[in-house]
Design a protein around this motif. Sequence first.
Motif, mmCIF file in Angstrom:
data_model
loop_
_atom_site.group_PDB
_atom_site.id
_atom_site.type_symbol
_atom_site.label_atom_id
_atom_site.label_comp_id
_atom_site.label_asym_id
_atom_site.label_seq_id
_atom_site.Cartn_x
_atom_site.Cartn_y
_atom_site.Cartn_z
ATOM 1 N N PHE A 102 4.601 -13.635 0.712
ATOM 2 C CA PHE A 102 3.390 -14.180 1.319
ATOM 3 C C PHE A 102 2.955 -13.376 2.532
ATOM 4 C CE2 PHE A 102 1.547 -17.244 4.438
ATOM 5 C CZ PHE A 102 0.355 -17.480 3.767
ATOM 6 N N MET A 103 3.923 -12.793 3.242
ATOM 7 C CA MET A 103 3.642 -12.092 4.487
ATOM 8 C C MET A 103 2.656 -10.945 4.340
ATOM 9 S SD MET A 103 4.749 -13.470 7.086
ATOM 10 C CE MET A 103 4.307 -12.055 8.079
ATOM 11 N N PRO A 104 2.838 -10.012 3.375
ATOM 12 C CA PRO A 104 1.873 -8.904 3.269
ATOM 13 C C PRO A 104 0.458 -9.389 3.027
ATOM 14 C CG PRO A 104 3.825 -8.478 1.929
ATOM 15 C CD PRO A 104 3.917 -9.904 2.385
ATOM 16 N N VAL A 105 0.310 -10.456 2.237
ATOM 17 C CA VAL A 105 -1.017 -11.005 1.939
ATOM 18 C C VAL A 105 -1.666 -11.539 3.211
ATOM 19 C CG1 VAL A 105 -2.280 -12.742 0.617
ATOM 20 C CG2 VAL A 105 -0.300 -11.584 -0.402
ATOM 21 N N LEU A 106 -0.907 -12.278 3.999
ATOM 22 C CA LEU A 106 -1.428 -12.822 5.253
ATOM 23 C C LEU A 106 -1.811 -11.712 6.219
ATOM 24 C CD1 LEU A 106 -2.010 -15.269 7.017
ATOM 25 C CD2 LEU A 106 0.382 -15.263 7.729
ATOM 26 N N LEU A 111 -5.838 -8.105 8.987
ATOM 27 C CA LEU A 111 -6.398 -6.761 9.168
ATOM 28 C C LEU A 111 -7.871 -6.721 8.747
ATOM 29 C CD1 LEU A 111 -5.901 -3.760 9.853
ATOM 30 C CD2 LEU A 111 -5.272 -3.419 7.458
ATOM 31 N N ILE A 112 -8.174 -7.268 7.588
ATOM 32 C CA ILE A 112 -9.552 -7.253 7.090
ATOM 33 C C ILE A 112 -10.469 -8.028 8.029
ATOM 34 C CG2 ILE A 112 -11.068 -8.067 5.233
ATOM 35 C CD1 ILE A 112 -8.797 -7.434 3.274
ATOM 36 N N TYR A 113 -10.008 -9.177 8.479
ATOM 37 C CA TYR A 113 -10.819 -10.000 9.376
ATOM 38 C C TYR A 113 -11.106 -9.264 10.679
ATOM 39 C CZ TYR A 113 -12.468 -14.076 11.964
ATOM 40 O OH TYR A 113 -13.240 -14.941 12.691
ATOM 41 N N ALA A 240 1.044 -1.001 9.709
ATOM 42 C CA ALA A 240 2.446 -0.637 9.490
ATOM 43 C C ALA A 240 3.259 -1.841 9.019
ATOM 44 C CB ALA A 240 3.044 -0.072 10.777
ATOM 45 N N LEU A 241 2.974 -3.014 9.579
ATOM 46 C CA LEU A 241 3.661 -4.225 9.150
ATOM 47 C C LEU A 241 3.357 -4.561 7.692
ATOM 48 C CD1 LEU A 241 3.248 -6.511 12.285
ATOM 49 C CD2 LEU A 241 5.414 -5.928 11.201
ATOM 50 N N ILE A 242 2.132 -4.325 7.270
ATOM 51 C CA ILE A 242 1.770 -4.562 5.872
ATOM 52 C C ILE A 242 2.617 -3.681 4.953
ATOM 53 C CG2 ILE A 242 -0.059 -4.239 4.150
ATOM 54 C CD1 ILE A 242 -2.054 -5.030 6.375
ATOM 55 N N CYS A 243 2.715 -2.414 5.302
ATOM 56 C CA CYS A 243 3.516 -1.483 4.494
ATOM 57 C C CYS A 243 4.981 -1.908 4.460
ATOM 58 C CB CYS A 243 3.397 -0.065 5.048
ATOM 59 S SG CYS A 243 1.738 0.635 4.936
ATOM 60 N N LYS A 244 5.520 -2.269 5.626
ATOM 61 C CA LYS A 244 6.935 -2.637 5.698
ATOM 62 C C LYS A 244 7.228 -3.927 4.948
ATOM 63 C CE LYS A 244 11.204 -2.443 7.359
ATOM 64 N NZ LYS A 244 11.767 -3.711 6.868
ATOM 65 N N THR A 245 6.419 -4.965 5.176
ATOM 66 C CA THR A 245 6.683 -6.241 4.521
ATOM 67 C C THR A 245 6.414 -6.173 3.022
ATOM 68 O OG1 THR A 245 4.450 -7.023 5.120
ATOM 69 C CG2 THR A 245 6.267 -7.621 6.594
#
Length: 252
Positions: A102-106, A111-113, A240-245
């Motif tokens: 769920f984390m990468p989606v959130l 980021l988009i917002y 970076a968090l998106i990539c990692k998670t």
Amino acid sequence: MELLVVSLASLLAGFVDSIVGGGGLILMPALFATFPNAAPATLLGTNKATSIWGTAMATLQYSRRVTLPWHALLPAAGAGFVASLGGAWLVTQVSPDFLRKFMPVLLVAVLIYTLAKKELGRHHAPRFSGGFEVAVACGIGAVVGFYDGFFGPGTGSFFVFLIVRLLGYDFLHASASAKLLNTATNLSALILFSFKGHVWWHFAVFMAVANVAGSLLGTHMALKHGTGFVRGAFLLVVSALICKTAYDAFLR
């Protein structure tokens, strides 16, 4: 050599964390890579024993240059402290693995917002005052604090985003406020880890010194370059968090 590696990682983590959060993205992988056979709880506890000093120092530095709403932040820090304890207790009863996908989606949504709302966090215009500001701040502290105790990745960035979005602060004021709240949640988790003996103090002392040095440098740059710089750093750290998670959730 091990101490040198984790101390350098702690220096960089303190630098990043003091600007916009996300220092755990650097320090935790370094700890796990350097000590692959150590108990995860011990590495998490050592991380908390290290990072709390950097966030506390950043809070002090920001408070000297940025006007903070202490009437709202101190109760929010208290709420975050208690909620983090609750989250840390719950993780001993229930696995947090369901959050991994769920984390990468959130984070992508955050980021988009932020990219879509180009003026978001560029101007400091608090939306509330008095008791309502305290209530909203406490809600942020409680929700993110519980998350920090239960799971953790991206806590500082979530604090910054919610403070900007809900309270109307600019990114500089939000980052400064987030440091106080994050210090409280780190302290809560550290107490729990220390009580259970999950801290390597012989490493944490040296890593804390490095973390504070990085924090001082990062805070100086954030104060010098202002809101635009902090906003850019926020977008970079969230990416970076998106990539990692996403890697942890889908590829590992």
